[in-house]
Design a protein around this motif. Structure first.
Motif, short mmCIF file in Angstrom:
data_model
loop_
_atom_site.label_atom_id
_atom_site.label_comp_id
_atom_site.label_asym_id
_atom_site.label_seq_id
_atom_site.Cartn_x
_atom_site.Cartn_y
_atom_site.Cartn_z
N PHE A 27 -5.61 -1.45 2.95
CA PHE A 27 -4.27 -0.26 2.78
C PHE A 27 -3.51 -0.11 3.88
CE2 PHE A 27 -8.26 0.86 0.05
CZ PHE A 27 -7.69 0.95 -1.26
N CYS A 68 -6.89 11.23 3.89
CA CYS A 68 -6.17 10.13 3.66
C CYS A 68 -6.35 9.65 2.02
CB CYS A 68 -6.58 8.93 4.53
SG CYS A 68 -5.50 7.42 4.01
N ALA A 128 -5.00 6.58 -0.46
CA ALA A 128 -4.23 5.43 -0.42
C ALA A 128 -4.37 4.52 -1.73
CB ALA A 128 -4.59 4.63 0.70
N ARG A 181 -7.96 2.35 -5.09
CA ARG A 181 -7.67 3.51 -4.70
C ARG A 181 -8.64 3.79 -3.65
NH1 ARG A 181 -6.75 6.34 -10.31
NH2 ARG A 181 -8.55 5.22 -10.38
N PRO A 188 0.79 -1.14 -0.07
CA PRO A 188 0.03 0.00 -0.04
C PRO A 188 0.92 1.22 -0.04
CG PRO A 188 -0.43 -1.18 1.98
CD PRO A 188 0.77 -1.92 1.12
N ASN A 189 0.38 2.29 -0.59
CA ASN A 189 1.08 3.53 -0.63
C ASN A 189 0.00 4.51 0.02
OD1 ASN A 189 2.36 6.00 -1.17
ND2 ASN A 189 1.76 6.05 -3.34
N VAL A 190 0.12 5.17 1.12
CA VAL A 190 -0.78 5.82 1.91
C VAL A 190 -0.35 7.13 2.09
CG1 VAL A 190 -1.98 5.93 4.11
CG2 VAL A 190 -1.46 3.69 2.97
N THR A 191 -0.95 8.05 1.94
CA THR A 191 -0.55 9.43 2.34
C THR A 191 -1.83 9.91 3.29
OG1 THR A 191 0.53 9.67 0.34
CG2 THR A 191 0.04 11.78 1.62
N GLN A 192 -1.53 10.31 4.54
CA GLN A 192 -2.54 10.79 5.32
C GLN A 192 -2.09 11.79 6.43
OE1 GLN A 192 -4.13 7.22 7.14
NE2 GLN A 192 -2.86 7.35 8.86
N LEU A 217 -4.06 1.18 6.95
CA LEU A 217 -4.22 2.52 7.57
C LEU A 217 -5.29 2.44 8.71
CD1 LEU A 217 -7.21 4.23 6.31
CD2 LEU A 217 -5.76 3.77 4.29
#
Length: 178
Positions: A132, A71, A73, A80, A37-41, A134
């Motif tokens: 994800f 968030c 992800a 997505r 997973p690519n997570v930006t939060q 998260l």
């Protein structure tokens, strides 16, 4: 001559096997990399930061927005997710919900369902956490949450926003997945 031929076949065989091993290693690395997973939060509740603004489809938040969490992800080709929430006066929340549908790339029509409870359930949050990796507990509204649900009029949920405006507590919840 026979010895020379054996050496050539031995090197040919080594090259073929080596190339096969190299491709197998690259395939495994690709498969593992694509499924991470690519997570930006946000690190917690924030104010109107450039990152919070960029988490919206309309690239804007009401000036009255507070307690923002967001968030974004993705997991390779597996899907997505875009979720966010914020507090503001109720009229600002409804204006923002409509602006999000107007800013969507497909410009879907929306239905408003007054007197709704949140479509975001504990089960859904657990799915997001599993898929994800998260923490999405902050997307769960309190038990007394009642408001207006904005959904795509064509009944599709993939690539379409689902927005719940909690009129009772003055919070907007946004989610969009594919």
């Amino acid at each position: 001559m026979k010895r020379k031929m054996e050496v050539q076949w031995r090197w040919f065989f080594r090259c073929v096997v080596g190339t096969g091993v190299l491709f197998a290693v690259l395939f495994v690395l690709l498969a593992v990399g694509m499924n991470r997973p690519n997570v930006t939060q946000s690190p917690g509740y924030t104010s109107t930061t450039p990152e919070a603004v960029s988490a919206t489809l309309s690239q804007s938040l009401p000036p009255t927005a507070t307690n923002i969490r967001h968030c974004r992800a993705s997991v390779g080709m597996g899907g997505r997710l875009l979720i966010y929430r914020f507090s503001a006066p109720v009229p600002d929340l409804h204006t923002h919900a409509q602006a999000e549908f107007a800013s969507h790339w497909d410009k879907p029509q929306f239905n408003k369902t007054p007197g709704s409870t949140s479509p975001i359930t504990d089960h859904e949050v657990k799915l997001y956490e599993t898929a994800f990796g998260l923490d999405a507990e902050w997307m769960l509204p309190p038990p007394n949450a009642v408001g207006i649900l904005y959904e795509s009029a064509d009944g599709q949920f993939s690539h379409r926003p689902t927005i719940f405006v909690d009129d009772a507590n003055g919070v907007l919840y946004f989610q969009m997945t594919d």
